[in-house]
Design a protein around this motif. Structure first.
Motif, PDB file in Angstrom:
ATOM      1  N   THR A 177      -3.377  13.418   1.604  1.00 40.40           N
ATOM      2  CA  THR A 177      -4.553  12.435   2.470  1.00 40.40           C
ATOM      3  C   THR A 177      -5.509  12.316   1.472  1.00 40.40           C
ATOM      4  O   THR A 177      -6.011  11.034   1.151  1.00 40.40           O
ATOM      5  CB  THR A 177      -5.099  13.521   3.613  1.00 40.40           C
ATOM      6  N   LYS A 178      -5.707  12.962   0.091  1.00 38.68           N
ATOM      7  CA  LYS A 178      -6.674  12.800  -0.538  1.00 38.68           C
ATOM      8  C   LYS A 178      -6.464  11.569  -1.540  1.00 38.68           C
ATOM      9  O   LYS A 178      -7.195  10.735  -1.876  1.00 38.68           O
ATOM     10  CB  LYS A 178      -6.915  14.189  -1.596  1.00 38.68           C
ATOM     11  N   LEU A 179      -4.902  11.144  -1.714  1.00 41.43           N
ATOM     12  CA  LEU A 179      -4.628  10.059  -2.410  1.00 41.43           C
ATOM     13  C   LEU A 179      -4.942   8.687  -1.951  1.00 41.43           C
ATOM     14  O   LEU A 179      -5.511   8.018  -2.353  1.00 41.43           O
ATOM     15  CB  LEU A 179      -3.292  10.305  -2.887  1.00 41.43           C
ATOM     16  N   LEU A 180      -4.720   8.791  -0.592  1.00 41.57           N
ATOM     17  CA  LEU A 180      -4.955   7.614   0.340  1.00 41.57           C
ATOM     18  C   LEU A 180      -6.160   7.347   0.360  1.00 41.57           C
ATOM     19  O   LEU A 180      -6.897   6.233   0.252  1.00 41.57           O
ATOM     20  CB  LEU A 180      -4.276   7.884   1.696  1.00 41.57           C
ATOM     21  N   ALA A 181      -7.118   8.582   0.667  1.00 41.85           N
ATOM     22  CA  ALA A 181      -8.402   8.478   0.871  1.00 41.85           C
ATOM     23  C   ALA A 181      -9.182   7.762  -0.404  1.00 41.85           C
ATOM     24  O   ALA A 181     -10.060   6.995  -0.318  1.00 41.85           O
ATOM     25  CB  ALA A 181      -9.277   9.508   1.308  1.00 41.85           C
ATOM     26  N   GLN A 182      -8.826   8.175  -1.519  1.00 44.50           N
ATOM     27  CA  GLN A 182      -9.499   7.803  -2.768  1.00 44.50           C
ATOM     28  C   GLN A 182      -8.839   6.412  -3.023  1.00 44.50           C
ATOM     29  O   GLN A 182      -9.929   5.301  -3.525  1.00 44.50           O
ATOM     30  CB  GLN A 182      -8.695   8.540  -4.053  1.00 44.50           C
ATOM     31  N   LYS A 183      -7.978   5.900  -2.545  1.00 41.02           N
ATOM     32  CA  LYS A 183      -7.371   4.495  -2.789  1.00 41.02           C
ATOM     33  C   LYS A 183      -8.183   3.642  -1.823  1.00 41.02           C
ATOM     34  O   LYS A 183      -8.657   2.519  -2.359  1.00 41.02           O
ATOM     35  CB  LYS A 183      -5.787   4.271  -2.651  1.00 41.02           C
ATOM     36  N   LEU A 214       0.968  -1.170  -0.148  1.00 44.03           N
ATOM     37  CA  LEU A 214      -0.137   0.068  -0.082  1.00 44.03           C
ATOM     38  C   LEU A 214       0.872   1.114  -0.067  1.00 44.03           C
ATOM     39  O   LEU A 214       1.695   1.478   0.931  1.00 44.03           O
ATOM     40  CB  LEU A 214      -0.853   0.010   1.187  1.00 44.03           C
ATOM     41  N   LYS A 215       1.004   1.878  -1.055  1.00 47.74           N
ATOM     42  CA  LYS A 215       1.814   3.045  -1.128  1.00 47.74           C
ATOM     43  C   LYS A 215       1.026   4.202  -1.951  1.00 47.74           C
ATOM     44  O   LYS A 215       0.114   3.960  -2.804  1.00 47.74           O
ATOM     45  CB  LYS A 215       3.071   2.811  -2.059  1.00 47.74           C
ATOM     46  N   VAL A 216       1.523   5.474  -1.706  1.00 47.65           N
ATOM     47  CA  VAL A 216       1.061   6.478  -2.437  1.00 47.65           C
ATOM     48  C   VAL A 216       2.151   7.343  -2.945  1.00 47.65           C
ATOM     49  O   VAL A 216       3.208   7.396  -2.451  1.00 47.65           O
ATOM     50  CB  VAL A 216       0.053   7.460  -1.462  1.00 47.65           C
ATOM     51  N   ALA A 246       0.132  10.788   4.612  1.00 45.41           N
ATOM     52  CA  ALA A 246      -1.107  10.803   4.027  1.00 45.41           C
ATOM     53  C   ALA A 246      -2.335  10.170   5.096  1.00 45.41           C
ATOM     54  O   ALA A 246      -3.366  10.498   4.905  1.00 45.41           O
ATOM     55  CB  ALA A 246      -1.059   9.899   2.716  1.00 45.41           C
ATOM     56  N   SER A 247      -1.775   9.382   5.772  1.00 46.58           N
ATOM     57  CA  SER A 247      -2.730   8.564   6.615  1.00 46.58           C
ATOM     58  C   SER A 247      -2.942   9.278   7.897  1.00 46.58           C
ATOM     59  O   SER A 247      -4.075   8.917   8.559  1.00 46.58           O
ATOM     60  CB  SER A 247      -2.177   7.239   6.893  1.00 46.58           C
ATOM     61  N   ARG A 248      -2.192  10.200   8.579  1.00 44.05           N
ATOM     62  CA  ARG A 248      -2.428  10.662   9.900  1.00 44.05           C
ATOM     63  C   ARG A 248      -3.614  11.458   9.979  1.00 44.05           C
ATOM     64  O   ARG A 248      -3.948  11.796  11.090  1.00 44.05           O
ATOM     65  CB  ARG A 248      -1.147  11.322  10.396  1.00 44.05           C
TER      66      ARG A 248
END
Length: 206
Positions: A136-142, A129-131, A165-167
């Motif tokens: 944050t938007k990239l991880l939320a979309q994934k 799992l990488k961005v 991105a996750s915090r």
């Protein structure tokens, strides 16, 4: 034990072999309860401070004479029985709330939780799992594309992009195997484990 391997759309595409010593243990509810309570208790801090009868502001004068008034004997108005008096067993900042849990019990409890999550279908495997950027938007979309709204990700290596991105996502937690705790495993609806993290979990708990 075989776990589902999810693709980027959250669909199970294959099965991954996982060690039975970690993901196929019997569920021990009492032990799981014990390590979860111990984890919460060990996180507590002694932030309360109350006064005993020696610390409250009071006069040392005897409130009334010893005999003849018909009232109970009283020597000082700092008595814990009186309003404004000191506490008998006051809380102090040095209060210790910690619970002791043996390493063997902790390992057994963690494998019990992981095994039950696997049986309930709440645990799955991903390749990685990488961005591309710390957004944050990239991880939320994934995660949305995978159909995940409350998820704990156990990655063998957490890079800076993934961490940043996750915090800021309230229902997402990304940790390395050494930072996995029993409370988070129970709390999140879904647990994703990378292939590399499975080997590390086996080294820690098998």
């Amino acid at each position: 034990m075989q776990l589902e391997l999810l693709n980027e759309q959250g669909q199970a595409t294959a099965k991954v072999d996982a060690p039975d010593t970690v993901f196929a243990r019997d569920y021990n509810e009492a032990l799981v309860h014990q390590i979860v309570v111990a984890y919460q208790a060990n996180a507590r801090q002694g932030t309360r401070a109350q006064k005993d009868r020696g610390a409250v502001t009071h006069s040392t004068k005897k409130p009334w004479r010893q005999k003849g008034t018909g009232r109970a004997r009283a020597g000082m108005n700092s008595s814990p029985l009186w309003r404004g008096g000191g506490r008998i067993f006051p809380s102090t900042p040095q209060e210790n709330f910690s619970h002791k849990v043996n390493k063997k019990m902790y390992r057994a409890g963690m494998t019990s939780i992981l095994s039950q999550l696997a049986r309930d279908g709440r645990l799955a495997v991903v390749d990685s799992l990488k961005v591309d950027a710390p957004k944050t938007k990239l991880l939320a979309q994934k995660l949305k594309a995978m159909g995940l709204d409350s998820v704990m990700v156990i990655a063998d290596a957490v890079d800076e992009n993934l961490l940043l991105a996750s915090r800021n996502l309230a229902n997402v937690l990304v940790v390395e195997p050494r930072h996995v705790d029993p409370l988070s495993l129970v709390y999140y609806k879904k647990v994703l484990v990378t292939k590399g993290a499975i080997e590390k979990l086996q080294e820690m708990y098998a």
